[in-house]
Design a protein around this motif. Structure first.
Motif, PDB file in Angstrom:
ATOM      1  N   GLY A   1     -46.661  52.063  41.743  1.00 38.51           N
ATOM      2  CA  GLY A   1     -45.243  52.331  41.963  1.00 38.51           C
ATOM      3  C   GLY A   1     -44.788  51.861  43.328  1.00 38.51           C
ATOM      4  O   GLY A   1     -43.723  51.249  43.462  1.00 38.51           O
ATOM      5  N   GLN A   2     -45.604  52.126  44.338  1.00 41.64           N
ATOM      6  CA  GLN A   2     -45.262  51.685  45.686  1.00 41.64           C
ATOM      7  C   GLN A   2     -45.211  50.166  45.762  1.00 41.64           C
ATOM      8  O   GLN A   2     -44.329  49.596  46.406  1.00 41.64           O
ATOM      9  N   ALA A   3     -46.132  49.505  45.083  1.00 42.22           N
ATOM     10  CA  ALA A   3     -46.164  48.042  45.092  1.00 42.22           C
ATOM     11  C   ALA A   3     -44.921  47.475  44.417  1.00 42.22           C
ATOM     12  O   ALA A   3     -44.305  46.530  44.920  1.00 42.22           O
ATOM     13  N   LYS A   4     -44.537  48.049  43.297  1.00 46.82           N
ATOM     14  CA  LYS A   4     -43.362  47.565  42.572  1.00 46.82           C
ATOM     15  C   LYS A   4     -42.098  47.814  43.382  1.00 46.82           C
ATOM     16  O   LYS A   4     -41.198  46.984  43.426  1.00 46.82           O
ATOM     17  N   LYS A   5     -42.055  48.966  44.043  1.00 44.64           N
ATOM     18  CA  LYS A   5     -40.907  49.295  44.885  1.00 44.64           C
ATOM     19  C   LYS A   5     -40.792  48.292  46.028  1.00 44.64           C
ATOM     20  O   LYS A   5     -39.709  47.790  46.326  1.00 44.64           O
ATOM     21  N   SER A   6     -41.914  47.957  46.639  1.00 45.70           N
ATOM     22  CA  SER A   6     -41.929  46.990  47.736  1.00 45.70           C
ATOM     23  C   SER A   6     -41.527  45.605  47.257  1.00 45.70           C
ATOM     24  O   SER A   6     -40.792  44.894  47.941  1.00 45.70           O
ATOM     25  N   LYS A   7     -41.988  45.223  46.083  1.00 41.15           N
ATOM     26  CA  LYS A   7     -41.645  43.919  45.513  1.00 41.15           C
ATOM     27  C   LYS A   7     -40.130  43.831  45.279  1.00 41.15           C
ATOM     28  O   LYS A   7     -39.515  42.815  45.578  1.00 41.15           O
ATOM     29  N   GLY A   8     -39.552  44.899  44.766  1.00 44.74           N
ATOM     30  CA  GLY A   8     -38.110  44.923  44.537  1.00 44.74           C
ATOM     31  C   GLY A   8     -37.331  44.832  45.832  1.00 44.74           C
ATOM     32  O   GLY A   8     -36.333  44.109  45.929  1.00 44.74           O
ATOM     33  N   ALA A   9     -37.773  45.552  46.837  1.00 37.00           N
ATOM     34  CA  ALA A   9     -37.108  45.519  48.135  1.00 37.00           C
ATOM     35  C   ALA A   9     -37.205  44.133  48.756  1.00 37.00           C
ATOM     36  O   ALA A   9     -36.236  43.630  49.343  1.00 37.00           O
ATOM     37  N   ALA A  10     -38.354  43.492  48.618  1.00 36.99           N
ATOM     38  CA  ALA A  10     -38.534  42.146  49.167  1.00 36.99           C
ATOM     39  C   ALA A  10     -37.631  41.143  48.455  1.00 36.99           C
ATOM     40  O   ALA A  10     -37.041  40.268  49.085  1.00 36.99           O
ATOM     41  N   ARG A  11     -37.507  41.282  47.126  1.00 38.68           N
ATOM     42  CA  ARG A  11     -36.642  40.379  46.360  1.00 38.68           C
ATOM     43  C   ARG A  11     -35.188  40.531  46.820  1.00 38.68           C
ATOM     44  O   ARG A  11     -34.478  39.550  47.019  1.00 38.68           O
ATOM     45  N   GLN A  12     -34.771  41.770  47.034  1.00 38.05           N
ATOM     46  CA  GLN A  12     -33.402  41.996  47.493  1.00 38.05           C
ATOM     47  C   GLN A  12     -33.174  41.409  48.883  1.00 38.05           C
ATOM     48  O   GLN A  12     -32.156  40.783  49.142  1.00 38.05           O
ATOM     49  N   ALA A  13     -34.128  41.596  49.766  1.00 42.00           N
ATOM     50  CA  ALA A  13     -34.011  41.062  51.122  1.00 42.00           C
ATOM     51  C   ALA A  13     -33.932  39.542  51.099  1.00 42.00           C
ATOM     52  O   ALA A  13     -33.138  38.942  51.835  1.00 42.00           O
ATOM     53  N   LYS A  14     -34.729  38.920  50.248  1.00 37.18           N
ATOM     54  CA  LYS A  14     -34.710  37.459  50.130  1.00 37.18           C
ATOM     55  C   LYS A  14     -33.345  36.979  49.682  1.00 37.18           C
ATOM     56  O   LYS A  14     -32.795  36.023  50.243  1.00 37.18           O
ATOM     57  N   GLU A  15     -32.778  37.649  48.694  1.00 38.05           N
ATOM     58  CA  GLU A  15     -31.478  37.240  48.179  1.00 38.05           C
ATOM     59  C   GLU A  15     -30.371  37.472  49.214  1.00 38.05           C
ATOM     60  O   GLU A  15     -29.452  36.660  49.331  1.00 38.05           O
ATOM     61  N   LYS A  16     -30.466  38.550  49.980  1.00 39.09           N
ATOM     62  CA  LYS A  16     -29.474  38.794  51.026  1.00 39.09           C
ATOM     63  C   LYS A  16     -29.550  37.720  52.093  1.00 39.09           C
ATOM     64  O   LYS A  16     -28.533  37.258  52.590  1.00 39.09           O
ATOM     65  N   THR A  17     -30.753  37.312  52.433  1.00 42.55           N
ATOM     66  CA  THR A  17     -30.950  36.244  53.418  1.00 42.55           C
ATOM     67  C   THR A  17     -30.356  34.939  52.917  1.00 42.55           C
ATOM     68  O   THR A  17     -29.685  34.225  53.657  1.00 42.55           O
ATOM     69  N   LYS A  18     -30.576  34.640  51.647  1.00 42.62           N
ATOM     70  CA  LYS A  18     -30.007  33.421  51.063  1.00 42.62           C
ATOM     71  C   LYS A  18     -28.480  33.468  51.111  1.00 42.62           C
ATOM     72  O   LYS A  18     -27.842  32.454  51.388  1.00 42.62           O
ATOM     73  N   ASP A  19     -27.907  34.636  50.863  1.00 45.79           N
ATOM     74  CA  ASP A  19     -26.442  34.780  50.907  1.00 45.79           C
ATOM     75  C   ASP A  19     -25.904  34.509  52.305  1.00 45.79           C
ATOM     76  O   ASP A  19     -24.861  33.890  52.457  1.00 45.79           O
ATOM     77  N   VAL A  20     -26.615  34.985  53.314  1.00 47.21           N
ATOM     78  CA  VAL A  20     -26.176  34.786  54.695  1.00 47.21           C
ATOM     79  C   VAL A  20     -26.099  33.297  55.028  1.00 47.21           C
ATOM     80  O   VAL A  20     -25.153  32.829  55.647  1.00 47.21           O
ATOM     81  N   PHE A  21     -27.089  32.537  54.583  1.00 53.91           N
ATOM     82  CA  PHE A  21     -27.125  31.120  54.907  1.00 53.91           C
ATOM     83  C   PHE A  21     -26.197  30.284  54.035  1.00 53.91           C
ATOM     84  O   PHE A  21     -25.861  29.160  54.385  1.00 53.91           O
ATOM     85  N   LYS A  22     -25.747  30.821  52.911  1.00 50.21           N
ATOM     86  CA  LYS A  22     -24.805  30.107  52.050  1.00 50.21           C
ATOM     87  C   LYS A  22     -23.414  30.099  52.655  1.00 50.21           C
ATOM     88  O   LYS A  22     -22.663  29.175  52.494  1.00 50.21           O
TER      89      LYS A  22
END
Length: 57
Positions: A35-56
């Motif tokens: 559960g902790q691993a899946k939670k971390s994976k989800g948080a990382a995916r969200q952070a990646k997408e937010k970073t991509k939005d900033v640079f767009k």
């Protein structure tokens, strides 16, 4: 596509939290860890997408 990935990240994070809580409730350390691993994976995916939005913009 970014919205789709953000939603997927939120879903993974929510599933991870639920799995972690169930694992904790029944005393299953392996389930808690998954559960902790899946939670971390989800948080990382969200952070990646937010970073991509900033640079767009």
């Amino acid at each position: 596509m970014a919205k789709e990935q953000k939603a997927k990240g939120k879903m993974e994070e929510a599933e991870g939290k639920a799995k972690e809580a169930v694992g904790r409730a029944v005393g299953n350390e392996r389930m808690m860890a998954k559960g902790q691993a899946k939670k971390s994976k989800g948080a990382a995916r969200q952070a990646k997408e937010k970073t991509k939005d900033v640079f767009k913009h």
